[in-house]
Design a protein around this motif. Structure first.
Motif, PDB file in Angstrom:
ATOM      1  N   TYR A  40       0.780  -1.253  -0.139  1.00  0.00           N
ATOM      2  CA  TYR A  40       0.066   0.074  -0.070  1.00  0.00           C
ATOM      3  C   TYR A  40       1.030   1.224  -0.044  1.00  0.00           C
ATOM      4  CZ  TYR A  40      -3.744  -3.288   0.982  1.00  0.00           C
ATOM      5  OH  TYR A  40      -4.538  -4.255   1.006  1.00  0.00           O
ATOM      6  N   LEU A  41       0.780   1.994  -0.896  1.00  0.00           N
ATOM      7  CA  LEU A  41       1.736   3.105  -1.087  1.00  0.00           C
ATOM      8  C   LEU A  41       0.858   4.758  -1.334  1.00  0.00           C
ATOM      9  CD1 LEU A  41       3.439   1.959  -4.604  1.00  0.00           C
ATOM     10  CD2 LEU A  41       3.905   1.346  -2.167  1.00  0.00           C
ATOM     11  N   ASP A  42       1.400   5.555  -0.443  1.00  0.00           N
ATOM     12  CA  ASP A  42       0.880   6.760  -0.540  1.00  0.00           C
ATOM     13  C   ASP A  42       2.050   7.598  -0.708  1.00  0.00           C
ATOM     14  OD1 ASP A  42      -0.468   9.284  -0.349  1.00  0.00           O
ATOM     15  OD2 ASP A  42      -1.500   8.932   1.608  1.00  0.00           O
ATOM     16  N   PRO A  43       2.167   8.074  -2.173  1.00  0.00           N
ATOM     17  CA  PRO A  43       3.486   8.593  -2.327  1.00  0.00           C
ATOM     18  C   PRO A  43       3.717  10.175  -1.943  1.00  0.00           C
ATOM     19  CG  PRO A  43       2.097   8.681  -4.366  1.00  0.00           C
ATOM     20  CD  PRO A  43       1.484   7.921  -3.188  1.00  0.00           C
ATOM     21  N   ASN A  58       4.726  13.259   3.880  1.00  0.00           N
ATOM     22  CA  ASN A  58       5.318  12.103   4.208  1.00  0.00           C
ATOM     23  C   ASN A  58       5.321  11.220   2.876  1.00  0.00           C
ATOM     24  OD1 ASN A  58       3.167   9.660   5.073  1.00  0.00           O
ATOM     25  ND2 ASN A  58       2.734  11.785   5.804  1.00  0.00           N
ATOM     26  N   ILE A  59       5.923  10.249   2.881  1.00  0.00           N
ATOM     27  CA  ILE A  59       5.898   9.210   1.789  1.00  0.00           C
ATOM     28  C   ILE A  59       5.488   7.890   3.018  1.00  0.00           C
ATOM     29  CG2 ILE A  59       7.080   7.441   0.360  1.00  0.00           C
ATOM     30  CD1 ILE A  59       8.761   9.822  -0.448  1.00  0.00           C
ATOM     31  N   SER A  60       4.513   7.029   2.521  1.00  0.00           N
ATOM     32  CA  SER A  60       4.080   5.911   3.369  1.00  0.00           C
ATOM     33  C   SER A  60       3.913   4.604   2.460  1.00  0.00           C
ATOM     34  CB  SER A  60       2.541   6.275   3.972  1.00  0.00           C
ATOM     35  OG  SER A  60       1.928   5.122   4.829  1.00  0.00           O
ATOM     36  N   VAL A  61       4.540   3.532   3.152  1.00  0.00           N
ATOM     37  CA  VAL A  61       4.561   2.238   2.511  1.00  0.00           C
ATOM     38  C   VAL A  61       4.567   1.088   3.385  1.00  0.00           C
ATOM     39  CG1 VAL A  61       6.016   0.734   1.094  1.00  0.00           C
ATOM     40  CG2 VAL A  61       6.412   3.205   0.783  1.00  0.00           C
ATOM     41  N   ALA A  62       3.606   0.214   3.062  1.00  0.00           N
ATOM     42  CA  ALA A  62       3.140  -0.868   3.983  1.00  0.00           C
ATOM     43  C   ALA A  62       3.071  -1.992   3.207  1.00  0.00           C
ATOM     44  CB  ALA A  62       1.846  -0.619   4.701  1.00  0.00           C
ATOM     45  N   GLN A  63       3.706  -3.142   3.825  1.00  0.00           N
ATOM     46  CA  GLN A  63       3.491  -4.424   3.047  1.00  0.00           C
ATOM     47  C   GLN A  63       2.528  -5.416   4.044  1.00  0.00           C
ATOM     48  OE1 GLN A  63       6.162  -7.837   3.837  1.00  0.00           O
ATOM     49  NE2 GLN A  63       6.842  -7.727   1.416  1.00  0.00           N
ATOM     50  N   TYR A  71       5.087  -5.016   7.432  1.00  0.00           N
ATOM     51  CA  TYR A  71       6.221  -4.307   7.395  1.00  0.00           C
ATOM     52  C   TYR A  71       5.625  -2.708   7.199  1.00  0.00           C
ATOM     53  CZ  TYR A  71       9.434  -8.414   7.123  1.00  0.00           C
ATOM     54  OH  TYR A  71      10.044  -9.475   7.402  1.00  0.00           O
ATOM     55  N   ALA A  72       6.201  -1.691   7.737  1.00  0.00           N
ATOM     56  CA  ALA A  72       5.774  -0.388   7.296  1.00  0.00           C
ATOM     57  C   ALA A  72       6.857   0.700   7.672  1.00  0.00           C
ATOM     58  CB  ALA A  72       4.638  -0.095   8.308  1.00  0.00           C
ATOM     59  N   ALA A 171      -2.609   2.211   6.594  1.00  0.00           N
ATOM     60  CA  ALA A 171      -1.889   0.687   6.776  1.00  0.00           C
ATOM     61  C   ALA A 171      -0.660   1.083   7.459  1.00  0.00           C
ATOM     62  CB  ALA A 171      -1.800   0.135   5.455  1.00  0.00           C
ATOM     63  N   ALA A 172       0.415   1.632   6.997  1.00  0.00           N
ATOM     64  CA  ALA A 172       1.733   1.693   7.767  1.00  0.00           C
ATOM     65  C   ALA A 172       1.512   2.193   9.128  1.00  0.00           C
ATOM     66  CB  ALA A 172       2.631   2.569   6.842  1.00  0.00           C
ATOM     67  N   GLY A 173       1.059   3.235   9.175  1.00  0.00           N
ATOM     68  CA  GLY A 173       0.699   3.976  10.388  1.00  0.00           C
ATOM     69  C   GLY A 173       0.453   3.033  11.528  1.00  0.00           C
TER      70      GLY A 173
END
Length: 216
Positions: A40-43, A58-63, A71-72, A171-173
């Protein structure tokens, strides 16, 4: 910049994990139906802040795997802070462990969104703010949900709430907060499904009970 950043992230992830699904804010999901993990990406979370040079984005990335975020990372380029977490592995800021605060609601600062993309939730949103304001110390509205969640995880504020967020927003947060000892639910006090949009209420353990007192 949103689109170029997401393209860059998609390229890097697909090169390293070609079997995985990629879900981002700016483009349709890639590799739908694949059997790998889902990213999940929020560029750029906080795009309006970015455009207006307010320096809170910010840039947010979650797996995620089987519906669980594993992972986040959330990166704030203006403060040069990289928040990260691995499921059952703790939460960190620039490599140092972070924990939620132990303040109670009477001494809590809370962060909130305004759900600007769905104005049908305006009354609920401002009701949430008013009720928390009456129970807490003060509030802030910064305009970047993923980074707001990390502020809770780092113990700088105690509560975050928003009526509806997309998976790439939280998702990441959400993993970073839970690994920092906090709690993330929807407004019904149920664990949110990161595969779908959801209301989000995140806090330290001492403040989370206030959710049951709110009329939402």
């Amino acid at each position: 910049w949103d689109k170029e950043t997401e393209q860059f992230l998609r390229w890097g992830i697909s090169e390293a994990f070609p079997q995985d699904i990629i879900v981002g804010e700016e483009y349709p999901a890639a590799n739908e139906g694949a059997e790998g993990c889902t990213w999940y990406l929020d560029p750029i979370d906080g795009t309006t802040n970015f455009v207006r040079r307010l320096h809170y984005s910010n840039i947010s990335v979650a797996q995620a795997h089987d519906g669980q975020v594993e992972y986040a990372v959330v990166y704030d380029p203006f403060a040069d802070e990289l928040f990260s977490a691995q499921k059952d592995g703790g939460a960190f800021c620039n490599g140092l462990p972070i924990r939620v605060s132990e303040r109670d609601m009477a001494h809590a600062v809370f962060l909130c969104g305004s759900t600007i993309y769905d104005r049908s939730l305006t009354e609920q949103n401002f009701s949430l703010i008013r009720q928390l304001y009456e129970k807490g110390l003060d509030f802030r509205r910064f305009g970047a949900a993923a980074l707001d969640l990390c502020q809770v995880a780092a113990g700088r504020v105690e509560v975050f709430g928003e009526c509806c967020l997309s998976p790439w927003d939280y998702a990441a947060g959400s993993l970073i907060i839970t690994e920092a000892g906090g709690i993330v639910t929807d407004f019904t006090d149920t664990a949110p499904d990161v595969l779908r949009p959801s209301s989000v209420f995140a806090s330290n353990a001492r403040c989370h009970g206030v959710l049951k007192e709110l009329e939402l």
